[in-house]
Design an enzyme around this catalytic site. Structure first.
Site, mmCIF file in Angstrom:
data_model
loop_
_atom_site.group_PDB
_atom_site.id
_atom_site.type_symbol
_atom_site.label_atom_id
_atom_site.label_comp_id
_atom_site.label_asym_id
_atom_site.label_seq_id
_atom_site.Cartn_x
_atom_site.Cartn_y
_atom_site.Cartn_z
ATOM 1 N N SER A 242 0.853 -1.191 0.000
ATOM 2 C CA SER A 242 0.000 0.000 0.000
ATOM 3 C C SER A 242 0.882 1.231 0.000
ATOM 4 O O SER A 242 1.971 1.226 0.595
ATOM 5 C CB SER A 242 -0.869 -0.006 1.258
ATOM 6 O OG SER A 242 -1.432 1.275 1.483
ATOM 7 N N TYR B 299 -2.047 -0.492 9.957
ATOM 8 C CA TYR B 299 -2.132 -1.083 8.611
ATOM 9 C C TYR B 299 -0.867 -0.747 7.810
ATOM 10 O O TYR B 299 -0.275 -1.624 7.165
ATOM 11 C CB TYR B 299 -3.381 -0.526 7.943
ATOM 12 C CG TYR B 299 -3.552 -0.821 6.473
ATOM 13 C CD1 TYR B 299 -3.956 -2.082 6.038
ATOM 14 C CD2 TYR B 299 -3.358 0.169 5.513
ATOM 15 C CE1 TYR B 299 -4.149 -2.349 4.693
ATOM 16 C CE2 TYR B 299 -3.550 -0.082 4.169
ATOM 17 C CZ TYR B 299 -3.941 -1.341 3.760
ATOM 18 O OH TYR B 299 -4.134 -1.588 2.420
#
Ligand SMILES: NC(=O)c1ccc[n+]([C@@H]2O[C@H](COP(=O)([O-])OP(=O)(O)OC[C@H]3O[C@@H](n4cnc5c(N)ncnc54)[C@H](O)[C@@H]3O)[C@@H](O)[C@H]2O)c1
Length: 313
Positions: A146, A160
């Site tokens: 990501s 995350y």
């Protein structure tokens, strides 16, 4: 003359978390181009539906309902792939995600769950698939990271981003481990409007979110057309993921940005810096402008080429 179509005939590809979102898109594209696809998801109905979509597109697929965030699930997934199709040629570690939470409210439990899904899952599915990828002779692994792992400012996602940062480190080290066996390991840093309605700040209104609005404009899609935005923004990521699964792709240990039809390589780089065997606090202070000068960058290699300058400057 048009370039020959990229095909995956005879190749067995596992896509984790393929029941929805980008995983679904990767599975259907790969299946339509001839791959035998193992459609993993923790939700059986979703996996079965995608198997139907792959079959309708002329491909071959099997639903593999396992929780990749557990040791048993990761092991069983690979076992099922080998039982169904006789081996594993490529693996897309797509299953991932997390609920947002402010840093100071993040519980140990949320952090641990996030690492299990986003780090332990890809680590162990890849570990169990490894002998089969080696036997393939042209094994390919695509990790899904990501941009939050490399660009700060994504709100309430520290747990995350930490997990996805680990995925990048895993990508580099496994690329080195796989080199002798022809296994290539790369990562994508995707953005797709797979959950367009899931935006607390804008109530799901794409037009109110500058990034999502920009993506819709780039793709030439009405921001109000959520289903089409979800499908097309995922499909353009799938093109990158699929190429990284192909034996013709020579990259390994690299990271690729993929968003709204744009793709580019993301590199870690060092500045020229300063060198002084008697480095002191004062020389660091006085040389700080040069240390932080990004006008001359040297990209770090994905796999160490033995040049000690990468470590010594
Ligand atoms: N959507 C984005 O813009 C974006 C941005 C950066 C990174 N990513 C990453 O891309 C990947 C796909 O994202 P998405 O938005 O398409 O996801 P999504 O939430 O739309 O779909 C994820 C799928 O994975 C399945 N899944 C969840 N946990 C699982 C488990 N333990 N075992 C097996 N399957 C499981 C879900 O049931 C679901 O079908 C994720 O790794 C995500 O972190 C997405």
């Amino acid at each position: 003359m048009t370039a020959a179509e990229v095909r995956f005939d005879g190749r067995v590809v596992i896509v984790t978390g393929a029941g929805a979102g980008m995983g679904r898109s990767h599975a259907t594209l790969l299946g339509a181009r001839g791959a035998k696809v193992v459609v993993n998801d923790v939700r059986e109905d979703a996996a079965v539906r995608v198997v139907g979509e792959v079959t309708a597109a002329g491909g071959e697929a099997v639903a593999a309902v396992h929780d990749v965030a557990t040791d048993d699930g990761a092991r069983a997934l690979v076992h099922q792939a080998v039982q169904a199709f006789g081996g594993v040629d490529a693996l897309v570690n797509n299953a991932g995600g997390a609920e947002k939470c402010p840093f100071t409210e993040t519980s140990w439990d949320l952090f641990e769950r996030t690492q299990k899904l986003n780090v332990q899952g890809p680590f162990f599915v890849t570990r169990y698939a490894w002998p089969h990828l080696a036997a393939s002779g042209s094994g390919r692994v695509v990790m899904v990271a990501s941009k939050s792992a490399v660009i700060g400012g994504v709100q309430d996602f520290a747990h995350y981003a930490t997990a996805k940062g680990a995925v990048l480190a895993m990508t580099r080290q496994l690329a080195s481990s796989g080199a002798a066996d022809g296994i290539h390991v790369n990562a994508v840093l995707p953005t797709a409007l797979t959950r367009v309605a899931n935006d607390g700040a804008t109530g799901g209104n794409v037009a109110l979110n500058p990034l999502k609005r920009g993506m819709a404009e780039r793709l030439g899609i009405d921001p109000a057309d959520a289903p089409r935005l979800a499908a097309v923004s995922a499909a353009v990521v799938s093109a990158v993921v699929a190429w990284l699964c192909h034996p013709g792709c020579t990259a390994s240990g690299e990271f690729f940005n993929a968003v709204a039809g744009h793709t580019s390589q993301v590199v870690f780089a060092t500045t020229t810096g300063i060198t002084d065997p008697a480095l002191s606090i004062e020389s660091v202070r006085d040389g700080f402008t040069r240390i932080a000068d990004t006008s001359h960058l040297a990209a770090l290699p994905a796999i160490w080429d033995g040049d000690i300058a990468h470590f010594l400057g």
